[in-house]
Design an enzyme around this catalytic site. Structure first.
Site: not given
Ligand code: MN
Length: 508
Positions: A76-77
């Site tokens: 996600e990051d």
């Protein structure tokens, strides 16, 4: 050489040299991936995945789950790719990280009516109970560091924790995680009440400390005299939130809450539990009607323990909980305890998820109970809990596609689908439902003023069926009115009811 993951390794029940190496590598990969990213607290991001690794190790999770926990925010990051994760750590880790990432997209926005949908979707999406356990560990650390988050978001996260994560932890039987999440949510949502209740419990604990430790001593002596020596005890004070809830139920009279304090006795076998109960009632006077045998009749989440409440000569009322080592593990770690000591080849992950779903579905329960056939290797294992045996039996049926399949067709997951509002609220609808059903499920006013619908950004006809995962946007106009024809295209009784109501009114 010391490594930051040494505490994770220490917390593991057992590990090989390869496990250690792989976990260290996962940490190093996560650290590089998160790079200069910071937590809201201003600390380096890596402390978050690290904390999750520790929690998962404490819960007795295996290497793959711990590694997936350490990597859970990378997709996600960061720039890290799923393929790289698979290459370095294998397919299972990739699957777990991807599933956690998918699950993170679900958000609770405080619509009471949609909470149950979200809980169900949470589990249906997770698909493998290890994914839920990683999410719970993730949420636990986020709650522990919630003070750094801005107030609006803090409120939403705390609410979501209380409405979704706590019940999920509860239903998975993960008592330790549930109690912590519950108290953290309480603290964030009702800080004053939390403070007051926590202070009361602390003071009571101080007051009764001596009497309590005297009781533990008397108990140890009594058991030893009766020939039970292989046991250990622990004392617990009720967690803040469940005390507050119980207190409110008892008319705010703390003297009516009998289980503020509990002593737990953990004995080797099930037979020892009943013997111990007899010995305890010999030492102290039990309060009538307070013996609860959750071994003979486990709670729906599998919790097994005998409870009894006694009065000491000093008039201290204490709940005593008697359980075996295995029950102790179960009551703290729930489903995780089963992942720990069951043969992974028997695939308890899937089963455990089914177990959770099971509680919602009376039809499944009926079928499984009526036709339960215990899998021989499970039936043979003396430590196998009853509900898992039943579950295995149900799963056998499921595999053979007989009665269980029939029941499943009638059930929720087979017939329901999950669609989203543009804000991400989850609406669950029967398969074949149309934008008409969706609009009324959100709110009757929206249904009654609907003039068009967009699905995933494209206009569709109001009678077109929706599909799992669709994002549905309803367009409304104040002057718009429901059409009687909609009745033919509505699947849900709720929508039909509102359409009938509205169209009858216009006719009049
Ligand atoms: Mn996270």
């Amino acid at each position: 050489m010391p490594h930051p993951t040494d505490d994770i390794i220490r917390a593991m029940k057992s590990h090989t040299a390869e496990d250690q190496k792989a976990i260290q590598e996962a940490y190093d990969v996560a650290k590089v991936a998160h790079n200069t990213e910071l937590r809201k607290s201003g600390e380096p991001y890596i402390i978050h995945p690290h904390a999750i690794g520790v929690t998962l190790a404490e819960l007795g999770m295996d290497r793959d789950t711990i590694i997936a926990g350490i990597l859970h925010d990378t997709l996600e990051d960061t720039e890290l790719k799923a393929e790289e994760i698979e290459k370095k750590f294998g397919q299972t880790v990739r699957f777990l990280v991807e599933s956690v990432t998918k699950l993170s997209k679900l958000k609770y926005r405080g619509l009471e009516r949609h909470v149950e949908s979200l809980r169900r979707l949470f589990v249906a999406t997770a698909n493998d109970v290890r994914v839920i356990i990683i999410k719970l560990a993730d949420r636990l650390h986020n709650m522990q560091t919630l003070e750094y988050v801005d107030p609006v978001k803090r409120h939403r996260i705390a609410l979501e924790t209380r409405e979704v994560y706590v019940p999920v932890a509860e239903r998975l039987g993960m008592g330790v995680v549930k109690a912590q999440l519950e108290d953290l949510a309480f603290k964030a949502l009702e800080p004053e009440k939390y403070k007051e209740t926590a202070r009361f419990l602390k003071e009571r604990g101080e007051q009764e400390k001596e009497a309590l430790s005297k009781a533990v001593n008397d108990l140890r002596k009594g058991l030893a005299e009766a020939g039970i020596t292989n046991f250990h005890t622990e004392s617990r004070i009720k967690n803040v939130h469940s005390f507050a809830t119980k207190l409110a139920k008892k008319g705010n009279d703390p003297d009516k809450v009998y289980d503020i304090f509990a002593i737990r006795i953990i004995v080797p076998t099930l037979a020892d539990c009943y013997r111990t109960l007899g010995i305890i009632h010999n030492i102290w006077r039990p309060i009538p009607g307070r013996v609860k045998d959750y071994i003979a009749a486990p709670k729906p989440n599998g919790y097994r323990t005998i409870h009894t409440t006694i009065i000491t000569p000093h008039k201290l009322i204490i709940e005593i909980q008697i359980r075996s080592e295995e029950m102790q593990k179960e009551s703290k770690f729930g489903v995780a305890a089963h992942l720990l000591y069951k043969d992974p080849k028997k695939n308890p992950e899937k089963l455990a998820t089914v177990a959770w779903a099971w509680q919602f579905i009376p039809s499944l329960m009926k079928v499984a109970r009526g036709q339960a056939k215990v899998a021989p290797e499970v039936a043979a294992a003396p430590d196998s809990p009853e509900w898992l045996k039943e579950l295995n039996a149900a799963a056998e049926e499921f595999k053979s596609g007989k009665a269980f399949d029939q029941a499943l067709r009638e059930d929720f997951f087979a017939e329901r689908m999950f669609v989203f509002t543009p804000k991400g609220d989850v609406i669950d609808l029967p398969v074949g439902a149309t934008p008409i059903d969706f609009a009324y499920a959100v709110h009757s006013d929206i249904g009654n003023t609907m003039m068009g619908a967009k699905v995933n950004g494209k206009m569709i006809a109001l009678h077109d069926p929706l599909h799992n995962g669709d994002i549905v946007e309803i367009q409304t106009k104040k002057s718009a009115k429901p059409n009687k024809k909609w009745l033919e295209h509505a699947k849900t009784s709720g929508a039909k009811h509102h359409i009938r109501n509205a169209t009858n009114k216009t006719q009049k």
